[in-house]
Design an enzyme around this catalytic site. Structure first.
Site, mmCIF file in Angstrom:
data_model
loop_
_atom_site.group_PDB
_atom_site.id
_atom_site.type_symbol
_atom_site.label_atom_id
_atom_site.label_comp_id
_atom_site.label_asym_id
_atom_site.label_seq_id
_atom_site.Cartn_x
_atom_site.Cartn_y
_atom_site.Cartn_z
ATOM 1 N N ASN A 9 0.877 -1.175 0.000
ATOM 2 C CA ASN A 9 0.000 0.000 0.000
ATOM 3 C C ASN A 9 0.914 1.224 0.000
ATOM 4 O OD1 ASN A 9 -1.768 2.074 0.533
ATOM 5 N ND2 ASN A 9 -2.259 1.420 2.619
ATOM 6 N N TRP A 10 1.073 1.810 -1.168
ATOM 7 C CA TRP A 10 2.033 2.915 -1.307
ATOM 8 C C TRP A 10 1.539 4.218 -0.701
ATOM 9 C CZ3 TRP A 10 3.956 2.461 -7.122
ATOM 10 C CH2 TRP A 10 4.588 1.221 -7.292
ATOM 11 N N GLU A 97 -6.868 4.944 7.690
ATOM 12 C CA GLU A 97 -6.605 6.357 7.395
ATOM 13 C C GLU A 97 -7.837 6.999 6.746
ATOM 14 O OE1 GLU A 97 -2.877 5.713 5.359
ATOM 15 O OE2 GLU A 97 -1.979 5.215 7.287
ATOM 16 N N GLU A 167 -5.501 -4.554 10.682
ATOM 17 C CA GLU A 167 -4.455 -3.534 10.859
ATOM 18 C C GLU A 167 -4.749 -2.724 12.121
ATOM 19 O OE1 GLU A 167 -2.411 -2.537 6.868
ATOM 20 O OE2 GLU A 167 -4.149 -1.234 7.085
ATOM 21 N N GLY A 173 2.407 2.615 10.677
ATOM 22 C CA GLY A 173 3.357 3.703 10.478
ATOM 23 C C GLY A 173 4.044 4.154 11.749
ATOM 24 N N SER A 212 3.339 -1.803 10.383
ATOM 25 C CA SER A 212 4.795 -1.838 10.603
ATOM 26 C C SER A 212 5.418 -3.203 10.329
ATOM 27 C CB SER A 212 5.144 -1.358 12.016
ATOM 28 O OG SER A 212 4.745 -0.001 12.179
ATOM 29 N N GLY A 233 2.774 -1.001 4.295
ATOM 30 C CA GLY A 233 2.826 0.415 3.947
ATOM 31 C C GLY A 233 4.259 0.849 3.672
ATOM 32 N N GLY A 234 4.889 1.473 4.671
ATOM 33 C CA GLY A 234 6.219 2.055 4.506
ATOM 34 C C GLY A 234 7.227 1.129 3.840
#
Ligand code: PGA
Length: 251
Positions: A9-10, A97, A167, A173, A212, A233-234
Site C-alpha cells: 500500500n504505497w 486512514e 491492521e 506507520g 509496521s 505500507g512504509g
C-alpha cells in the site's frame, strides 16, 4: 489451501521517476517468488504507468480506494469500473486512514466493498482497533462490528472473492508491530466470526496482517496459523524490504 498474499500500500507517495525505479526492482524480484501472490497498490495517478510494467508479470495491480457510485456527476471521485478498466484486480476498502481522515463509516465501507465486487474487483477490507480501544479491551468488539456491518450488507458468500486485513491503528506507520500472538488472536477471532456464517468460506478466506511489517518481523508474523500474508505500507516503498517480505510469505 490459502495462497499467501503480500500487498504493498504505497499511500500518497511517489513520483513517476521513483515509481519506475521501484517497479523495475519489484517485477524483476517477484519472478523468483514462488508460493505467494504479490500485489502493488499505487496512487491512482500511477496506475497506468505501473500497469505497463506489471502486464505479463506475476505482480498484480490494485487501488487504495474507490467511490461507491458507478459513475456520473461526482467530481474528483473514481469508480470501480474505472479501476477495472485501468487493469486493477484488487482495491483496498476501509483503510483506517480513510476511516479517520475522510470519514469512511462502516456502512460506506460496505457500499464500497459491494461496488468493487460488482465490477469484478477483489476488495481488501481493512479492520482494526485504535490504541484506546485496545486499552479498554474492546478490540474484538470493534473488529466484530467492522466485519459484521459488511458481512450483513453483502452476505458471507461475497467473501469468496475478498480479502480481510487486520491492521491495528496503533501499529500503522508507528514502528510498533503487534506481536505474532497478538495478531494471531485477532485473526483467529476474525476467522471464527466468518465461520459462524460459513465454515467453508472462513477456511478459504485470506486474512492479512498490516502495521509496521518489515523484513525483520515478517517471517514470525506469517508463521502464525491464521495470518495469510500482509498489507505493507512504509516497507513496500523499498524494493529490497518489500521483496524480502514477499519471500517470507512463501514460508
Ligand atoms: P505501515 O502501513 O506498514 O507503514 O505500518 C500499513 C498500512 O497502513 O497498510
Amino acid at each position: 489451501m490459502r495462497t499467501p498474499l503480500v500487498a504493498g500500500n504505497w499511500k500518497m507517495n511517489g513520483t513517476q521517476a521513483s515509481v519506475a525505479e521501484l517497479m523495475q526492482g519489484i517485477t524483476q524480484g517477484a519472478g523468483n517468488i514462488d508460493g505467494a501472490d504479490v500485489l502493488v497498490c499505487p496512487s491512482f495517478v500511477f496506475l497506468s504507468q505501473v500497469r505497463t510494467v506489471t502486464d505479463g508479470t506475476s505482480v498484480a495491480l490494485g487501488a487504495q480506494d474507490l467511490y461507491a457510485e458507478e459513475g456520473g456527476a461526482f467530481t474528483g471521485e473514481i469508480s470501480g469500473s474505472m479501476l477495472a478498466d485501468a487493469g486493477c484486480e484488487y482495491v483496498i476498502v476501509g483503510h483506517s486512514e480513510r476511516r479517520a481522515l475522510t470519514g469512511d463509516s462502516d456502512s460506506l465501507v460496505a457500499a464500497k466493498f459491494s461496488a468493487a465486487q460488482k465490477v469484478g474487483l477483489t476488495p481488501i477490507l481493512c479492520v482494526g482497533e485504535s490504541l484506546e480501544e485496545r486499552k479498554s479491551d474492546t478490540t474484538l468488539a470493534v473488529i466484530g462490528r467492522q466485519f459484521s456491518t459488511v458481512a450483513d450488507a453483502v452476505g458471507i458468500e461475497a467473501f469468496r472473492n475478498a480479502v480481510v486485513a487486520y491492521e491495528p491503528v496503533w501499529a500503522i506507520g508507528t514502528g510498533e508491530t503487534a506481536t505474532p500472538d497478538q495478531a494471531q488472536e485477532v485473526h483467529s477471532a476474525l476467522r471464527g466470526m466468518a465461520a459462524k456464517r460459513s465454515a467453508k468460506i472462513a477456511a478459504d478466506l485470506r486474512l492479512l496482517y498490516g502495521g509496521s511489517v518489515k523484513a525483520a518481523n515478517a517471517a514470525d508474523l506469517f508463521s502464525m496459523a491464521d495470518i495469510d500474508g500482509g498489507l505493507i505500507g512504509g516497507a513496500s516503498l523499498d524494493t529490497n524490504e518489500f521483496l524480502s517480505i514477499c519471500e517470507a510469505a512463501t514460508g
